[in-house]
Design a protein around this motif. Structure first.
Motif, PDB file in Angstrom:
ATOM      1  N   LEU A  39       0.828  -1.208   0.000  1.00 48.36           N
ATOM      2  CA  LEU A  39       0.000   0.000   0.000  1.00 48.36           C
ATOM      3  C   LEU A  39       0.864   1.261   0.000  1.00 48.36           C
ATOM      4  O   LEU A  39       0.601   2.210  -0.751  1.00 48.36           O
ATOM      5  N   LEU A  40       1.887   1.284   0.843  1.00 44.82           N
ATOM      6  CA  LEU A  40       2.761   2.451   0.894  1.00 44.82           C
ATOM      7  C   LEU A  40       3.537   2.606  -0.417  1.00 44.82           C
ATOM      8  O   LEU A  40       3.708   3.731  -0.922  1.00 44.82           O
ATOM      9  N   TRP A  41       4.012   1.500  -0.964  1.00 44.28           N
ATOM     10  CA  TRP A  41       4.721   1.542  -2.238  1.00 44.28           C
ATOM     11  C   TRP A  41       3.824   2.085  -3.349  1.00 44.28           C
ATOM     12  O   TRP A  41       4.256   2.875  -4.186  1.00 44.28           O
ATOM     13  N   GLY A  42       2.570   1.660  -3.346  1.00 39.75           N
ATOM     14  CA  GLY A  42       1.641   2.137  -4.362  1.00 39.75           C
ATOM     15  C   GLY A  42       1.334   3.615  -4.224  1.00 39.75           C
ATOM     16  O   GLY A  42       1.306   4.356  -5.218  1.00 39.75           O
ATOM     17  N   MET A  43       1.096   4.057  -2.986  1.00 37.54           N
ATOM     18  CA  MET A  43       0.730   5.460  -2.765  1.00 37.54           C
ATOM     19  C   MET A  43       1.909   6.404  -2.968  1.00 37.54           C
ATOM     20  O   MET A  43       1.764   7.482  -3.556  1.00 37.54           O
ATOM     21  N   LEU A  44       3.097   6.018  -2.469  1.00 36.65           N
ATOM     22  CA  LEU A  44       4.231   6.934  -2.469  1.00 36.65           C
ATOM     23  C   LEU A  44       5.094   6.850  -3.721  1.00 36.65           C
ATOM     24  O   LEU A  44       5.821   7.801  -4.028  1.00 36.65           O
ATOM     25  N   VAL A  45       5.029   5.731  -4.453  1.00 36.04           N
ATOM     26  CA  VAL A  45       5.911   5.544  -5.605  1.00 36.04           C
ATOM     27  C   VAL A  45       5.119   5.387  -6.895  1.00 36.04           C
ATOM     28  O   VAL A  45       5.254   6.178  -7.835  1.00 36.04           O
ATOM     29  N   ILE A  46       4.266   4.357  -6.962  1.00 34.70           N
ATOM     30  CA  ILE A  46       3.590   4.042  -8.223  1.00 34.70           C
ATOM     31  C   ILE A  46       2.683   5.189  -8.658  1.00 34.70           C
ATOM     32  O   ILE A  46       2.708   5.619  -9.819  1.00 34.70           O
ATOM     33  N   SER A  47       1.859   5.691  -7.731  1.00 34.87           N
ATOM     34  CA  SER A  47       0.919   6.755  -8.094  1.00 34.87           C
ATOM     35  C   SER A  47       1.637   8.058  -8.414  1.00 34.87           C
ATOM     36  O   SER A  47       1.203   8.815  -9.294  1.00 34.87           O
ATOM     37  N   TRP A  48       2.742   8.350  -7.722  1.00 30.74           N
ATOM     38  CA  TRP A  48       3.440   9.601  -7.978  1.00 30.74           C
ATOM     39  C   TRP A  48       4.138   9.599  -9.329  1.00 30.74           C
ATOM     40  O   TRP A  48       4.389  10.670  -9.909  1.00 30.74           O
ATOM     41  N   VAL A  49       4.454   8.405  -9.849  1.00 29.04           N
ATOM     42  CA  VAL A  49       5.005   8.332 -11.200  1.00 29.04           C
ATOM     43  C   VAL A  49       4.000   8.889 -12.196  1.00 29.04           C
ATOM     44  O   VAL A  49       4.348   9.616 -13.135  1.00 29.04           O
ATOM     45  N   ASP A  50       2.721   8.547 -11.996  1.00 27.18           N
ATOM     46  CA  ASP A  50       1.671   9.054 -12.878  1.00 27.18           C
ATOM     47  C   ASP A  50       1.556  10.564 -12.786  1.00 27.18           C
ATOM     48  O   ASP A  50       1.303  11.254 -13.781  1.00 27.18           O
ATOM     49  N   ASN A  51       1.748  11.095 -11.586  1.00 29.24           N
ATOM     50  CA  ASN A  51       1.585  12.533 -11.382  1.00 29.24           C
ATOM     51  C   ASN A  51       2.782  13.348 -11.865  1.00 29.24           C
ATOM     52  O   ASN A  51       2.637  14.554 -12.126  1.00 29.24           O
ATOM     53  N   LEU A  52       3.953  12.718 -11.977  1.00 32.44           N
ATOM     54  CA  LEU A  52       5.162  13.471 -12.293  1.00 32.44           C
ATOM     55  C   LEU A  52       5.705  13.191 -13.693  1.00 32.44           C
ATOM     56  O   LEU A  52       5.976  14.119 -14.450  1.00 32.44           O
TER      57      LEU A  52
END
Length: 359
Positions: free
Chosen positions: A276-289
């Motif tokens: 969950l933390l990996w998804g929120m802090l890494v995977i999703s932020w890739v989409d945003n950046l």
């Protein structure tokens, strides 16, 4: 003052344009997709046509078949393992709620707020099974209707995909002639600025495609790494599913969130919370950046404006708005830069005012 004949001709032309829009409206989105795909892949088509001796028809047919395989084969490849995983997950859920007692693992029950809420739900299942069965039945009926809507939407999208592929063939074959006709029609109104606007639209479209594809690959790789570290079964298959879902902005949580929740219910709290933390802090932020950064750096448009164009276009036009929104803003930026350049030239041309009054 226009004459009556001109007024009648203008009204007839406007009526024909309106009727043509009504007739072609169901096909506008497939045509737009075909134009976008053909433009982005045109260099590959040009090389293929040179290899085949400048045969436009054969090259267009072969290129369309290659892209059809590229669009359908990954989906077909993922359908079987995805169906099996969903079947196994449903059986595990049924088995979990059939066992007694229905107590959460200690590691999951100690999670603040979440653990107590889940345990309260399980206690309610234990006390009043008929009510829960009725609620589950209502959910099942609702899901059944939603699945029907999804299947109907999938059939409609498959039909649109067919129209887009047929249009793609003719776009490859007659694309150069079509582009020349568009230029001849618009040049009397836009003059030499037409080429700048077309360049801006093309550059932005290519940048959006590159941004979407690179973002999907990056998110799939990072998600696959997270699945592998968490010890999830078939991490490569899940990474492939994540890559397909990542083509839609903010779509990856539809994959990694259920996987993480499944790990939590299986008693693997560290792996579930970590995913969950990996998804929120890494995977999703890739989409945003990554997506806005790639688009803005390639098209020379500010990062914030690209982000607004992607999100605003998606909200206004649907999935095709991923391209229309940034393209519209690209044309506006071209107009703004042209206005700035023209204003600067006028200031340079103005004579300098001197105070020649004798003292």
């Amino acid at each position: 003052m226009p004459s009556g004949k001109h007024v009648v001709l203008i009204l007839l032309l406007a009526g024909l344009v309106a009727l043509g829009f009504v007739v072609l409206r169901p096909f506008l989105v497939p045509v737009a997709w075909a134009l976008i795909i053909s433009y982005v892949t045109w260099p590959a088509y040009s090389r293929l046509r040179r290899l085949l001796g400048e045969s436009a028809g054969t090259s267009a047919l072969l290129m369309t078949l290659l892209l059809t395989c590229a669009c359908t084969m990954p989906v077909i490849w993922l359908m079987k393992p995805l169906t099996e995983d969903l079947r196994d997950a449903s059986r595990a859920i049924v088995a979990y709620f059939s066992d007694r007692p229905r107590d959460l693992p200690d590691s999951l029950a100690r999670i603040p707020w979440i653990g107590s809420s889940l345990q309260a739900f399980l206690d309610h299942v234990e006390i009043d099974p008929p009510a829960i069965r009725s609620q589950l039945s209502g959910w099942a009926n609702r899901w059944t209707s939603e699945i029907g809507d999804i299947l109907g939407s999938a059939a409609r999208n498959a039909t649109k995909l067919g129209f887009a592929l047929v249009t793609l063939f003719f776009t490859y074959r007659d694309g150069e002639s079509l582009l020349n006709q568009i230029r001849q029609a618009l040049r009397p109104f836009l003059g030499e600025r037409l080429d700048d606007y077309l360049t801006a639209i093309g550059s932005m479209t290519r940048s959006v495609v590159y941004g979407i594809v690179l973002t999907a690959i990056a998110q799939a790789a990072l998600a696959g790494l997270g699945y592998w570290v968490a010890g999830v079964t078939a991490p490569v298959t899940l990474a492939g599913i994540t890559a397909l879902v990542a083509l839609i902005p903010f779509g990856t949580p539809l994959v990694w969130v259920p996987v993480a929740v499944g790990l939590l219910f299986a008693g693997r709290t560290v792996a579930g919370v970590g995913l969950l933390l990996w998804g929120m802090l890494v995977i999703s932020w890739v989409d945003n950046l990554i997506r806005p950064f790639v688009i803005s750096s390639s098209a020379r448009i500010p990062f914030l404006l690209v982000m607004f164009g992607v999100l605003g276009g998606l909200a206004a036009f649907g999935l095709i708005g991923l391209f229309l929104g940034p393209a519209i803003l690209a044309v506006l930026m071209a107009l703004w830069r042209e206005w700035q350049t023209e204003a600067t030239r006028q200031q340079v041309r103005q004579p300098v005012q001197r105070n020649d009054t004798p003292k």
